[in-house]
Design an enzyme around this catalytic site. Structure first.
Site, short mmCIF file in Angstrom:
data_model
loop_
_atom_site.label_atom_id
_atom_site.label_comp_id
_atom_site.label_asym_id
_atom_site.label_seq_id
_atom_site.Cartn_x
_atom_site.Cartn_y
_atom_site.Cartn_z
N ARG A 164 -12.45 12.33 -11.54
CA ARG A 164 -12.93 12.67 -10.37
C ARG A 164 -13.25 14.03 -10.11
O ARG A 164 -12.80 14.78 -10.77
CB ARG A 164 -12.13 12.02 -9.27
CG ARG A 164 -11.89 10.44 -9.62
CD ARG A 164 -11.43 9.68 -8.37
NE ARG A 164 -10.86 8.32 -8.46
CZ ARG A 164 -11.53 7.41 -8.33
NH1 ARG A 164 -12.89 7.50 -8.30
NH2 ARG A 164 -10.91 6.15 -8.59
N ASP A 220 -15.75 -4.41 -8.44
CA ASP A 220 -15.87 -5.08 -7.20
C ASP A 220 -17.05 -6.12 -7.24
O ASP A 220 -17.14 -6.95 -6.23
CB ASP A 220 -15.82 -4.14 -5.69
CG ASP A 220 -14.53 -3.48 -5.56
OD1 ASP A 220 -13.59 -3.94 -6.04
OD2 ASP A 220 -14.64 -2.49 -5.04
N MET A 263 -7.52 -5.61 -5.46
CA MET A 263 -8.54 -4.45 -5.23
C MET A 263 -9.76 -4.82 -4.50
O MET A 263 -9.85 -6.09 -4.33
CB MET A 263 -9.04 -4.13 -6.41
CG MET A 263 -8.24 -3.19 -7.59
SD MET A 263 -8.84 -3.19 -9.35
CE MET A 263 -8.72 -4.79 -9.90
N ARG A 265 -11.91 -1.96 -1.90
CA ARG A 265 -11.77 -1.07 -0.98
C ARG A 265 -12.91 -1.55 0.18
O ARG A 265 -12.43 -1.50 1.44
CB ARG A 265 -12.42 0.19 -1.54
CG ARG A 265 -11.85 1.48 -0.89
CD ARG A 265 -12.63 2.48 -1.20
NE ARG A 265 -12.11 2.97 -2.63
CZ ARG A 265 -11.43 4.11 -2.91
NH1 ARG A 265 -10.63 4.73 -1.81
NH2 ARG A 265 -11.20 4.34 -3.98
N GLU A 319 -7.55 -4.76 -0.76
CA GLU A 319 -6.89 -3.52 -0.47
C GLU A 319 -7.65 -2.91 0.98
O GLU A 319 -6.90 -2.31 1.57
CB GLU A 319 -7.44 -2.54 -1.51
CG GLU A 319 -6.55 -1.08 -1.72
CD GLU A 319 -7.01 -0.51 -2.80
OE1 GLU A 319 -7.75 -1.06 -3.73
OE2 GLU A 319 -6.78 0.74 -2.92
N1 LIG Z 1 -22.29 12.94 -3.50
C1 LIG Z 1 -22.18 13.29 -4.87
N2 LIG Z 1 -22.84 14.28 -5.36
C2 LIG Z 1 -22.51 14.51 -6.72
N3 LIG Z 1 -21.66 14.05 -7.49
C3 LIG Z 1 -20.73 13.10 -6.83
C4 LIG Z 1 -21.04 12.48 -5.49
N4 LIG Z 1 -20.15 11.80 -5.15
C5 LIG Z 1 -19.33 11.51 -6.32
N5 LIG Z 1 -19.58 12.54 -7.41
C6 LIG Z 1 -19.16 12.77 -8.57
O1 LIG Z 1 -19.19 11.58 -9.14
C7 LIG Z 1 -17.75 11.15 -9.90
C8 LIG Z 1 -17.38 9.93 -10.02
O2 LIG Z 1 -17.18 9.54 -8.36
P1 LIG Z 1 -16.20 8.91 -7.89
O3 LIG Z 1 -16.35 8.57 -6.44
O4 LIG Z 1 -14.96 9.33 -8.42
O5 LIG Z 1 -15.93 7.37 -8.75
P2 LIG Z 1 -17.31 6.30 -8.86
O6 LIG Z 1 -18.30 6.61 -9.44
O7 LIG Z 1 -16.16 5.20 -9.47
O8 LIG Z 1 -17.28 6.02 -7.06
C9 LIG Z 1 -17.03 12.33 -9.87
O9 LIG Z 1 -17.14 13.35 -10.93
C10 LIG Z 1 -17.54 13.02 -8.43
O10 LIG Z 1 -17.42 14.38 -8.59
O1 LIG Z 2 -7.38 3.68 -6.64
P1 LIG Z 2 -8.50 3.99 -6.95
O2 LIG Z 2 -8.61 4.66 -8.44
O3 LIG Z 2 -9.28 4.87 -5.78
O4 LIG Z 2 -9.63 2.63 -6.94
C1 LIG Z 2 -9.35 1.73 -6.13
C2 LIG Z 2 -10.58 1.34 -5.41
O5 LIG Z 2 -11.82 1.39 -6.36
C3 LIG Z 2 -12.28 0.07 -6.36
O6 LIG Z 2 -11.75 -0.55 -7.82
C4 LIG Z 2 -13.75 0.16 -6.54
O7 LIG Z 2 -14.27 0.93 -7.67
P2 LIG Z 2 -15.64 0.45 -8.15
O8 LIG Z 2 -16.63 -0.22 -7.19
O9 LIG Z 2 -16.14 1.75 -8.41
O10 LIG Z 2 -15.12 -0.24 -9.67
C5 LIG Z 2 -11.66 -0.73 -5.25
O11 LIG Z 2 -11.69 -2.21 -5.48
C6 LIG Z 2 -10.38 -0.19 -5.15
O12 LIG Z 2 -10.02 -0.09 -3.83
#
Ligand SMILES: Nc1ncnc2c1ncn2[C@@H]1O[C@H](COP(=O)(O)OP(=O)(O)O)[C@@H](O)[C@H]1O
Ligand SMILES: O=P(O)(O)OC[C@H]1O[C@](O)(COP(=O)(O)O)[C@@H](O)[C@@H]1O
Length: 370
Positions: A164, A220, A263, A265, A319
């Site tokens: 992240r 999800d 899970m 969110r 969650e």
């Molecule tokens: N608005 C954004 N602009 C650029 N990078 C982003 C942005 N939001 C998230 N990221 C980057 O994308 C990656 C994954 O985001 P994260 O929210 O952790 O997981 P997911 O892709 O599962 O939603 C991280 O490396 C984060 O820094």
């Molecule tokens: O505990 P973390 O790593 O923040 O992720 C948990 C949350 O991410 C989720 O799995 C959703 O993530 P994705 O939709 O990106 O797979 C939610 O259902 C859950 O609440």
């Protein structure tokens, strides 16, 4: 998946209110970009299948329900192999990266990408980026071949690692340029896709011939239009195991309750599908549907009723359900993770405590979460 990426959608309008919300493309900023015959056309396994190739103008409607007089509405570009492609196989340097939260099936997607690039499109240079976005500039890369990925689908997680935070667009695009990468496959959730959008914008600004491909990952299953996101079925299966265990515990004693936190969110698909499949759940609470605890129609009243009727009860809670109620009773911490996602309160523990205190009939209560 949450909200949509940063840049404005590319809108194309047609007759009778037809709207195409298109994906941006290298051809938008590279004039007269050459195209080549798709290598699949020389492969009898694909070329014999009629309509195997997707027509360049094919699109998919956002809504399948239509009225006689309503405009044709929003459409999206249909994915799939085209007869013409924008790269010659020998010139391709592909890279694959996995970012953000984990999801079952990530390794399967990596494996299938590598095998499809290699065997179907004749691409021999494929790099794996280690450790998510920051891996472009802070870690080593791994050479990926069909042999090296042969068994990875049997393992959980991602062989490439994930992270992240750490999205430095300039450094990422510098690294893409320095390494001669011209196809980037980015697997991840909504945060990742926002990041991919920024990378594409920078690539467009530099006018590079680099294709950026976002592969949506969400455990999800909350993506409109597509039938199902990878990993969702596995999550529902695992959730049923937890529900089953909670049910066994709940019915083993008088007035037992099993609370299963799953899970979800912002969406309750995992909770709802697992509930429907298991048939052992009395109450399923999801973020999309507000509920209250006290008074008529409240959770406490329903719990007492079910215990009187049945002697035990299973509650499934996603969650993100009831977060406003949790925040009212516990001081909200308002914390975020490294990517800026809001950290939620533990609704499973909270609801269990509340039921134990407020529902006098309960003799024992077990809480599990996956
Ligand atoms: N608005 C954004 N602009 C650029 N990078 C982003 C942005 N939001 C998230 N990221 C980057 O994308 C990656 C994954 O985001 P994260 O929210 O952790 O997981 P997911 O892709 O599962 O939603 C991280 O490396 C984060 O820094
Ligand atoms: O505990 P973390 O790593 O923040 O992720 C948990 C949350 O991410 C989720 O799995 C959703 O993530 P994705 O939709 O990106 O797979 C939610 O259902 C859950 O609440």
């Amino acid at each position: 998946m949450g909200s949509s990426p940063n840049s404005k959608p590319k809108i194309i309008r047609g007759t009778a209110g037809y709207v195409l919300e298109d994906v941006p493309h290298m051809a938008d900023y590279i004039p007269d970009i050459p195209t080549y015959s798709n290598p699949l056309q020389n492969n009898p396994a694909y070329s014999v299948v009629k309509q195997y190739f997707v027509h360049v103008d094919d699109s998919v409607p956002q809504k399948i329900i239509a009225n006689k007089d309503s405009p044709r509405g929003v459409h999206f570009r249909r994915a799939g192999p085209r007869q013409r492609v924008y790269f010659e196989s020998d010139d391709v340097q592909a890279a694959i990266v996995t970012c953000g939260g984990l999801c079952p099936g990530l390794n399967t997607v990596i494996r299938e990408l590598v095998c499809a690039l290699y065997h179907m499109y004749g691409v021999k240079k494929i790099l794996g980026i280690n450790g998510g976005y920051k891996g472009f500039y802070a870690h080593n890369t791994i050479t990926l071949t069909p042999k090296s990925v042969n068994d990875i689908h049997k393992r959980g997680g991602t062989i490439l690692g994930s992270s992240r935070g750490g999205h430095d667009t300039t450094k990422i695009v510098d690294s893409i340029q320095d390494r001669g990468i011209n196809q980037v496959f980015i697997i991840g959730g909504d945060g990742t896709q926002r990041g991919a959008d920024r990378i594409f914008e920078e690539i467009r600004r530099r006018r590079l011939k680099v294709a950026v491909v976002g592969i949506p990952k969400t455990i999800d299953n909350d993506i409109p239009v597509i039938d199902k996101s990878f990993g969702f079925d596995t999550a529902v299966e695992e959730a049923q195991r937890a529900i089953n265990a909670a049910h066994v515990e709940a019915e083993s004693g008088e007035n037992g309750i099993g609370v299963v936190k799953l899970m979800g969110r912002y969406s309750g698909f995992i909770a709802m599908y697992a509930t429907l499949a298991s048939r052992d759940v009395d109450c399923c609470l999801i973020p999309e549907s507000p509920f209250h605890l006290e008074g008529p129609g409240g959770l406490f009243e329903f719990t007492e009723k079910r215990l009187k009727e049945n002697g035990h009860m299973v509650i499934v809670i996603a969650e993100g359900a009831g977060q406003e109620l949790v925040s009212e009773s516990i001081q909200s911490l308002n914390k975020q993770d490294a990517s800026g996602n809001k950290l939620l309160q533990d609704v499973g523990l909270w609801i269990s405590q509340k039921i134990k205190i407020e529902v006098r009939l309960v003799s024992f209560l077990t809480t599990m979460s996956i």
